[in-house]
Design a protein around this motif. Structure first.
Motif, PDB file in Angstrom:
ATOM      1  N   ASP A  27       0.824  -1.249   0.047  1.00  0.00           N
ATOM      2  CA  ASP A  27       0.091  -0.094  -0.010  1.00  0.00           C
ATOM      3  C   ASP A  27       0.972   1.272  -0.072  1.00  0.00           C
ATOM      4  OD1 ASP A  27      -2.431  -1.183  -0.158  1.00  0.00           O
ATOM      5  OD2 ASP A  27      -3.048  -0.810   1.889  1.00  0.00           O
ATOM      6  N   SER A  90      -7.076  -1.392   4.557  1.00  0.00           N
ATOM      7  CA  SER A  90      -6.347  -0.850   3.335  1.00  0.00           C
ATOM      8  C   SER A  90      -7.094   0.568   2.554  1.00  0.00           C
ATOM      9  CB  SER A  90      -6.309  -1.903   2.100  1.00  0.00           C
ATOM     10  OG  SER A  90      -5.757  -1.323   1.057  1.00  0.00           O
ATOM     11  N   ILE A  94      -5.063   4.049   2.834  1.00  0.00           N
ATOM     12  CA  ILE A  94      -4.662   4.599   1.465  1.00  0.00           C
ATOM     13  C   ILE A  94      -5.427   5.983   1.283  1.00  0.00           C
ATOM     14  CG2 ILE A  94      -4.840   4.448  -0.948  1.00  0.00           C
ATOM     15  CD1 ILE A  94      -4.478   1.506  -0.875  1.00  0.00           C
TER      16      ILE A  94
END
Length: 126
Positions: A27, A90, A94
């Motif tokens: 990521d 995630s 992000i």
């Protein structure tokens, strides 16, 4: 519980955390790619470097904790950790990191743009 079974439980949970860690590191690359435009060459080079490093880390994990044996529960732990991370953490991670870093990257690119203009003007004057 026997020591062997305990060590296998430990390795399973360690593999879950390695799966999360692998996705977290990737990521980081995804965030960098969103903030800084990459050519296909650099994306591929980063991916090759990432997978080479992850292979070395997984080899170390298996060799250190399981005498080099690839066991299905280790693979299941990696997959479970990765799946958990990708489906829960995630997207938020992000978005949040990009939201925090985007103004700094815009400021940095603006400063670079001004420096390029200043350099170009100074070269034209001489």
């Amino acid at each position: 519980m026997s020591a062997e079974v305990q060590s296998q439980f430990y390795l399973f949970f360690l593999a879950v955390f390695w799966g999360i860690g692998m996705c977290l590191i990737y990521d980081g690359l995804r965030i960098l790619r969103r903030l800084v435009r990459h050519s296909l060459f650099w994306v591929n080079a980063e991916d090759i470097l990432y997978w080479t490093a992850m292979t070395a880390v997984l080899f170390y994990l298996l060799f250190t904790y399981n005498r080099g044996e690839i066991r299905s529960f280790t693979i299941a732990g990696l997959l479970a950790g990765s799946f958990f991370y990708l489906k829960t953490i995630s997207p938020v991670y992000i978005s949040l990191i990009c939201w925090i870093l985007k103004p700094f990257f815009r400021l940095f690119s603006g400063i670079l743009s001004l420096l390029r203009k200043f350099r170009k003007n100074s070269e034209n004057n001489h």
